[in-house]
Design a protein around this motif. Structure first.
Motif, PDB file in Angstrom:
ATOM      1  N   TYR A 123       2.639   2.274  -3.219  1.00  0.00           N
ATOM      2  CA  TYR A 123       1.831   2.863  -4.269  1.00  0.00           C
ATOM      3  C   TYR A 123       1.225   4.199  -3.859  1.00  0.00           C
ATOM      4  O   TYR A 123       0.234   4.638  -4.422  1.00  0.00           O
ATOM      5  CB  TYR A 123       0.756   1.876  -4.726  1.00  0.00           C
ATOM      6  N   MET A 124       1.798   4.839  -2.855  1.00  0.00           N
ATOM      7  CA  MET A 124       1.485   6.234  -2.588  1.00  0.00           C
ATOM      8  C   MET A 124       2.440   7.060  -3.446  1.00  0.00           C
ATOM      9  O   MET A 124       3.650   6.859  -3.416  1.00  0.00           O
ATOM     10  CB  MET A 124       1.678   6.572  -1.109  1.00  0.00           C
ATOM     11  N   SER A 125       1.903   7.967  -4.251  1.00  0.00           N
ATOM     12  CA  SER A 125       2.749   8.669  -5.210  1.00  0.00           C
ATOM     13  C   SER A 125       3.712   9.628  -4.530  1.00  0.00           C
ATOM     14  O   SER A 125       3.380  10.232  -3.503  1.00  0.00           O
ATOM     15  CB  SER A 125       1.875   9.447  -6.192  1.00  0.00           C
ATOM     16  N   ASN A 139       0.828  -1.199   0.000  1.00  0.00           N
ATOM     17  CA  ASN A 139       0.000   0.000   0.000  1.00  0.00           C
ATOM     18  C   ASN A 139       0.865   1.253   0.000  1.00  0.00           C
ATOM     19  O   ASN A 139       0.642   2.190  -0.764  1.00  0.00           O
ATOM     20  CB  ASN A 139      -0.921  -0.005   1.220  1.00  0.00           C
ATOM     21  N   THR A 157      -9.577   5.524  -6.926  1.00  0.00           N
ATOM     22  CA  THR A 157      -8.295   5.881  -6.318  1.00  0.00           C
ATOM     23  C   THR A 157      -7.131   5.100  -6.903  1.00  0.00           C
ATOM     24  O   THR A 157      -6.042   5.637  -7.115  1.00  0.00           O
ATOM     25  CB  THR A 157      -8.352   5.654  -4.795  1.00  0.00           C
ATOM     26  N   GLN A 158      -7.359   3.825  -7.185  1.00  0.00           N
ATOM     27  CA  GLN A 158      -6.262   2.963  -7.626  1.00  0.00           C
ATOM     28  C   GLN A 158      -5.981   3.023  -9.120  1.00  0.00           C
ATOM     29  O   GLN A 158      -5.053   2.356  -9.596  1.00  0.00           O
ATOM     30  CB  GLN A 158      -6.570   1.510  -7.235  1.00  0.00           C
ATOM     31  N   TRP A 213      -7.558  -2.661  -4.768  1.00  0.00           N
ATOM     32  CA  TRP A 213      -6.435  -1.996  -4.109  1.00  0.00           C
ATOM     33  C   TRP A 213      -5.345  -2.964  -3.654  1.00  0.00           C
ATOM     34  O   TRP A 213      -4.173  -2.591  -3.556  1.00  0.00           O
ATOM     35  CB  TRP A 213      -6.939  -1.203  -2.899  1.00  0.00           C
ATOM     36  N   TYR A 260      -3.869  11.185  -3.280  1.00  0.00           N
ATOM     37  CA  TYR A 260      -2.465  10.915  -2.976  1.00  0.00           C
ATOM     38  C   TYR A 260      -1.856   9.763  -3.777  1.00  0.00           C
ATOM     39  O   TYR A 260      -0.695   9.418  -3.576  1.00  0.00           O
ATOM     40  CB  TYR A 260      -2.294  10.638  -1.485  1.00  0.00           C
ATOM     41  N   LYS A 261      -2.653   9.165  -4.654  1.00  0.00           N
ATOM     42  CA  LYS A 261      -2.091   8.079  -5.461  1.00  0.00           C
ATOM     43  C   LYS A 261      -1.794   8.581  -6.875  1.00  0.00           C
ATOM     44  O   LYS A 261      -0.917   9.403  -7.080  1.00  0.00           O
ATOM     45  CB  LYS A 261      -3.034   6.893  -5.447  1.00  0.00           C
ATOM     46  N   TRP A 262      -2.555   8.130  -7.864  1.00  0.00           N
ATOM     47  CA  TRP A 262      -2.203   8.428  -9.251  1.00  0.00           C
ATOM     48  C   TRP A 262      -2.559   9.831  -9.691  1.00  0.00           C
ATOM     49  O   TRP A 262      -2.199  10.242 -10.798  1.00  0.00           O
ATOM     50  CB  TRP A 262      -2.839   7.392 -10.167  1.00  0.00           C
TER      51      TRP A 262
END
Length: 254
Positions: free
Chosen positions: A22-24, A19, A190-191, A163, A213-215
């Motif tokens: 995969y936080m950008s 997890n 989100t994913q 996710w 906060y991801k992609w």
């Protein structure tokens, strides 16, 4: 770039590592914008009413382009996925005995609101678990979701990409089936949104919720959501003054 796997999956032993991995990271431009914003707050008397609204309007237009939305006014800035889901739960027209279809092992933000709704309104939650065998896992999982949607289904709430294991769901087929029974389709993007194509004209989701906060390469505690016509006469979970018509006219706020 995210790889959307329909028939294979990756699940390390330490899911917390997966997890966080995969936080950008923050782009240099994002860091610079953050520093400029903090510096500007040192001189608050320089703020004008436009500073409260114009950046948000631009952000809504950019997100609308990403998801193929022709009505940027349907885009809202949210503090979290769970916040948007709470608003959806607050405005979902559903009766005792009817059901909501969920995906097994979904992220909690897309589960807890429906558990509360189920307890308060005696609504059935139908959770479609993944197949135990890996053979054509994604294909068979999508088929099981379609089978779970029936005449008593009022909403399907799910991610585009799972996710935890990267399974890609066939949202177009699920949308078609939901139309047949008159159910809403709520998507947690989100994913995937920002990394994979997402076009509202194809998916026709009733709501699309994305943490930033991801992609989307944004900060934590901020996201974006799209709300379709179903929610036009809805009631928000809070009375935010900035969301009201002509709120930019500070002189009339009293």
């Amino acid at each position: 770039m995210l790889s959307c796997q329909k028939d294979s999956f990756f699940l390390p032993e330490d899911i917390s590592y997966f997890n966080h991995a995969y936080m950008s990271p923050s782009l240099h431009s994002v860091q610079e914008a953050g520093i400029l914003g903090m510096a500007k707050q040192k001189l608050p008397y320089q703020f004008s009413p436009d500073d409260f609204f114009k950046p948000t309007e631009e952000l809504r237009k950019i997100f609308a382009r990403i998801i193929g939305c022709t009505e940027p006014e349907r885009i809202v800035v949210i503090p979290s996925t769970s916040y948007a889901m709470a608003n959806i739960a607050n405005n979902l027209k559903i009766h005792p005995g009817e059901n909501i279809v969920l995906i097994g092992e979904q992220f909690p933000s897309n589960v807890y609101p429906w558990r509360r709704l189920s307890a308060n309104k005696n609504v059935i939650l139908k959770t479609v678990s993944p197949p135990k065998e890996n053979f054509e896992r994604g294909k068979r999982w999508n088929e099981a979701i379609l089978e779970a949607i029936d005449s008593q289904t009022r909403m399907i709430s799910m991610g585009h990409v799972h996710w935890a294991d990267g399974t890609c769901f066939d949202l177009k087929a699920i949308r078609k089936r939901s139309r047949e029974v008159g159910a809403l389709l709520v998507v947690d993007g989100t994913q995937s949104v920002g990394a994979l194509p997402f076009d509202l004209a194809d998916i026709e989701a009733d709501a699309l919720v994305c943490a930033g906060y991801k992609w989307l390469l944004g900060p934590y505690s901020m996201g974006l959501a799209y709300f379709g016509e179903y929610f036009d006469e809805g009631t928000p979970i809070e009375e935010n003054w900035m969301n009201r018509l002509k709120s930019e006219n500070f002189g009339a706020l009293i």
